[in-house]
Scaffold this motif. Structure first.
Motif, PDB file in Angstrom:
ATOM      1  N   THR A 276      -6.278   0.964  -0.788  1.00  0.00           N
ATOM      2  CA  THR A 276      -4.947   1.354  -0.315  1.00  0.00           C
ATOM      3  C   THR A 276      -4.703   0.881   1.123  1.00  0.00           C
ATOM      4  O   THR A 276      -5.620   0.445   1.816  1.00  0.00           O
ATOM      5  CB  THR A 276      -4.803   2.888  -0.339  1.00  0.00           C
ATOM      6  OG1 THR A 276      -5.712   3.451   0.629  1.00  0.00           O
ATOM      7  CG2 THR A 276      -5.078   3.455  -1.723  1.00  0.00           C
ATOM      8  N   GLU A 277      -3.482   1.035   1.545  1.00  0.00           N
ATOM      9  CA  GLU A 277      -3.104   0.707   2.926  1.00  0.00           C
ATOM     10  C   GLU A 277      -3.883   1.588   3.908  1.00  0.00           C
ATOM     11  O   GLU A 277      -4.315   1.124   4.967  1.00  0.00           O
ATOM     12  CB  GLU A 277      -1.592   0.888   3.125  1.00  0.00           C
ATOM     13  CG  GLU A 277      -1.097   0.433   4.486  1.00  0.00           C
ATOM     14  CD  GLU A 277      -1.370  -1.040   4.761  1.00  0.00           C
ATOM     15  OE1 GLU A 277      -1.634  -1.377   5.926  1.00  0.00           O
ATOM     16  OE2 GLU A 277      -1.327  -1.868   3.824  1.00  0.00           O
ATOM     17  N   GLN A 278      -4.093   2.836   3.558  1.00  0.00           N
ATOM     18  CA  GLN A 278      -4.866   3.743   4.407  1.00  0.00           C
ATOM     19  C   GLN A 278      -6.311   3.228   4.549  1.00  0.00           C
ATOM     20  O   GLN A 278      -6.881   3.278   5.641  1.00  0.00           O
ATOM     21  CB  GLN A 278      -4.865   5.160   3.830  1.00  0.00           C
ATOM     22  CG  GLN A 278      -5.619   6.151   4.682  1.00  0.00           C
ATOM     23  CD  GLN A 278      -5.605   7.549   4.086  1.00  0.00           C
ATOM     24  OE1 GLN A 278      -4.938   7.808   3.090  1.00  0.00           O
ATOM     25  NE2 GLN A 278      -6.335   8.452   4.709  1.00  0.00           N
TER      26      GLN A 278
ATOM     27  N   ARG B 161      -7.238   0.098   4.372  1.00  0.00           N
ATOM     28  CA  ARG B 161      -7.150  -1.081   5.237  1.00  0.00           C
ATOM     29  C   ARG B 161      -7.093  -0.675   6.703  1.00  0.00           C
ATOM     30  O   ARG B 161      -7.799  -1.238   7.551  1.00  0.00           O
ATOM     31  CB  ARG B 161      -5.893  -1.897   4.909  1.00  0.00           C
ATOM     32  CG  ARG B 161      -5.963  -2.695   3.666  1.00  0.00           C
ATOM     33  CD  ARG B 161      -4.657  -3.481   3.416  1.00  0.00           C
ATOM     34  NE  ARG B 161      -4.610  -3.864   2.030  1.00  0.00           N
ATOM     35  CZ  ARG B 161      -4.056  -3.138   1.050  1.00  0.00           C
ATOM     36  NH1 ARG B 161      -3.463  -1.993   1.317  1.00  0.00           N
ATOM     37  NH2 ARG B 161      -4.094  -3.565  -0.200  1.00  0.00           N
ATOM     38  N   GLU B 162      -6.240   0.301   7.005  1.00  0.00           N
ATOM     39  CA  GLU B 162      -6.078   0.759   8.390  1.00  0.00           C
ATOM     40  C   GLU B 162      -7.372   1.369   8.918  1.00  0.00           C
ATOM     41  O   GLU B 162      -7.771   1.101  10.059  1.00  0.00           O
ATOM     42  CB  GLU B 162      -4.928   1.756   8.485  1.00  0.00           C
ATOM     43  CG  GLU B 162      -3.570   1.132   8.278  1.00  0.00           C
ATOM     44  CD  GLU B 162      -2.453   2.154   8.126  1.00  0.00           C
ATOM     45  OE1 GLU B 162      -2.718   3.372   8.300  1.00  0.00           O
ATOM     46  OE2 GLU B 162      -1.316   1.732   7.844  1.00  0.00           O
TER      47      GLU B 162
ATOM     48  N   ASP C  94      -8.771  -8.869  -0.644  1.00  0.00           N
ATOM     49  CA  ASP C  94      -7.593  -8.009  -0.590  1.00  0.00           C
ATOM     50  C   ASP C  94      -6.300  -8.824  -0.669  1.00  0.00           C
ATOM     51  O   ASP C  94      -5.325  -8.392  -1.283  1.00  0.00           O
ATOM     52  CB  ASP C  94      -7.621  -7.182   0.699  1.00  0.00           C
ATOM     53  CG  ASP C  94      -6.487  -6.191   0.795  1.00  0.00           C
ATOM     54  OD1 ASP C  94      -6.080  -5.624  -0.251  1.00  0.00           O
ATOM     55  OD2 ASP C  94      -6.001  -5.954   1.923  1.00  0.00           O
TER      56      ASP C  94
END
Length: 170
Positions: free
Chosen positions: A80-82, A84-85, A131
């Motif tokens: 998820t984007e979370q 990745r961050e 990704d």
């Protein structure tokens, strides 16, 4: 020897003693201060290295763990984007600890950390390519997990080198 000559020699010795006592005291004080300063510098260097080692060890292991998690999530198609961050934040922390350590640790420790860094940076680049759907030929999450496994003995070797440098023996 006459009494007056003896009195004069005694007076000269007394005056010289009186004049030299502060100089000798100052010299002794200066030497003591120099020793204390040197000991403080050694202690400060030790503390700086210990702080750098602790930060680098923690950041390296955390980065390793999140790379492994990212590869599992990529493989399972739940990245998820979370994620990745979080990985990017930990990568920056690792980079900062690595850069700080480069300024205070001996070359043999840097050699060990470079070996770890090569693996972690390579796997991080692979995670980013996977990704983005831009994997190189033969690249996969499973293969990257195998490459990441190569970092484990390197992390152990780095930790042992750091501990030995700090005088910690098992």
């Amino acid at each position: 020897m006459t009494a007056s000559l003896t009195a004069m020699i005694t007076a000269v010795v007394g005056v010289l003693g009186t004049l030299l006592a502060p100089l000798l005291g100052q010299r002794y004080s200066d030497r003591q201060h120099a020793r204390e300063t040197q000991q403080a510098d050694v202690r400060r260097g030790f503390e700086d290295r210990r702080t750098a080692y602790t930060g680098m060890n923690r950041a390296s292991r955390h980065f390793h763990t999140l790379l492994k998690d990212a590869l599992h999530r990529l493989r399972d198609d739940v990245y998820t984007e979370q994620d990745r961050e979080q990985l990017e934040e930990v990568r920056r922390e690792y980079r900062d600890r690595y850069a700080e350590a480069q300024m205070v640790v001996p070359e043999r420790i840097l050699d060990a950390s470079r070996a770890v860094n090569r693996v972690l940076a390579g796997v991080d680049a692979c995670v980013k390519r996977l990704d983005r759907g831009r994997a190189r030929a033969g690249e996969s999450a499973d293969r990257a997990l195998l490459e990441l496994k190569e970092a484990e003995p390197l992390l152990t070797a780095m930790r042992r080198a750091m501990r030995a440098d700090l005088g910690i023996e098992d």
